[in-house]
Design an enzyme around this catalytic site. Sequence first.
Site, short mmCIF file in Angstrom:
data_model
loop_
_atom_site.label_atom_id
_atom_site.label_comp_id
_atom_site.label_asym_id
_atom_site.label_seq_id
_atom_site.Cartn_x
_atom_site.Cartn_y
_atom_site.Cartn_z
N LEU A 149 26.52 -19.11 -19.56
CA LEU A 149 26.10 -20.50 -19.65
C LEU A 149 27.18 -21.48 -19.21
O LEU A 149 26.87 -22.58 -18.76
CB LEU A 149 25.65 -20.84 -21.07
CG LEU A 149 24.31 -20.24 -21.48
CD1 LEU A 149 23.98 -20.62 -22.92
CD2 LEU A 149 23.19 -20.71 -20.55
N ALA A 150 28.46 -21.10 -19.36
CA ALA A 150 29.54 -22.04 -19.03
C ALA A 150 30.78 -21.29 -18.61
O ALA A 150 30.91 -20.09 -18.82
CB ALA A 150 29.84 -22.92 -20.26
N HIS A 162 28.04 -10.51 -19.82
CA HIS A 162 29.02 -10.15 -20.85
C HIS A 162 28.88 -8.70 -21.29
O HIS A 162 29.85 -7.96 -21.33
CB HIS A 162 28.90 -11.09 -22.05
CG HIS A 162 30.03 -10.94 -23.00
ND1 HIS A 162 30.07 -9.96 -23.97
CD2 HIS A 162 31.18 -11.64 -23.13
CE1 HIS A 162 31.20 -10.05 -24.65
NE2 HIS A 162 31.88 -11.08 -24.16
N GLY A 216 33.75 -20.46 -19.67
CA GLY A 216 34.62 -20.29 -20.84
C GLY A 216 35.86 -19.48 -20.50
O GLY A 216 36.19 -19.26 -19.33
N HIS A 238 36.62 -16.31 -20.67
CA HIS A 238 36.47 -15.11 -19.83
C HIS A 238 36.45 -15.48 -18.36
O HIS A 238 37.12 -14.84 -17.54
CB HIS A 238 35.19 -14.36 -20.18
CG HIS A 238 35.23 -13.64 -21.48
ND1 HIS A 238 36.25 -12.80 -21.86
CD2 HIS A 238 34.34 -13.61 -22.50
CE1 HIS A 238 36.01 -12.29 -23.05
NE2 HIS A 238 34.85 -12.78 -23.47
#
Length: 128
Positions: free
Chosen positions: A72-73, A11, A75, A77
């Site tokens: 982590l997942a 990120h 999402g 983005h």
Amino acid sequence: MSQEAIVLFAHGARDPIWALPAQRVAEEVRRLRPGTLVSVAFLELMTPTLAEAVEAAAASGAEVVRVVPLFLAQGGHLKRDVPALIEAVQAKHPACRIELVTAVGEDAGVVQAMAVYAAGAGGVASAD
């Protein structure tokens, strides 16, 4: 055999120290995959961007660039923003295949490692 590159995609943050874990992952991937170009790229606030990292890999002769999200997942983005970024850079480098893999946090082995870490209460940080 085609030349492959791996872009670890994170990120990003304002604090440059935030990028150190991603850099450590990159060092370990280089150890595991000698001869493979490995770089770290960021969605925002840090450089290089995903487009810059993929373009550098393509310029170095990579025929396949695997983008590995250090998220982590899957999402918003990864579902919306990143595919659009990859589509744009793919258009600039049609001879280079760009592959986006699942977020690292969704891998069973990564989940297990995080659970083992949490269960052992490893790395207790002090509340300053």
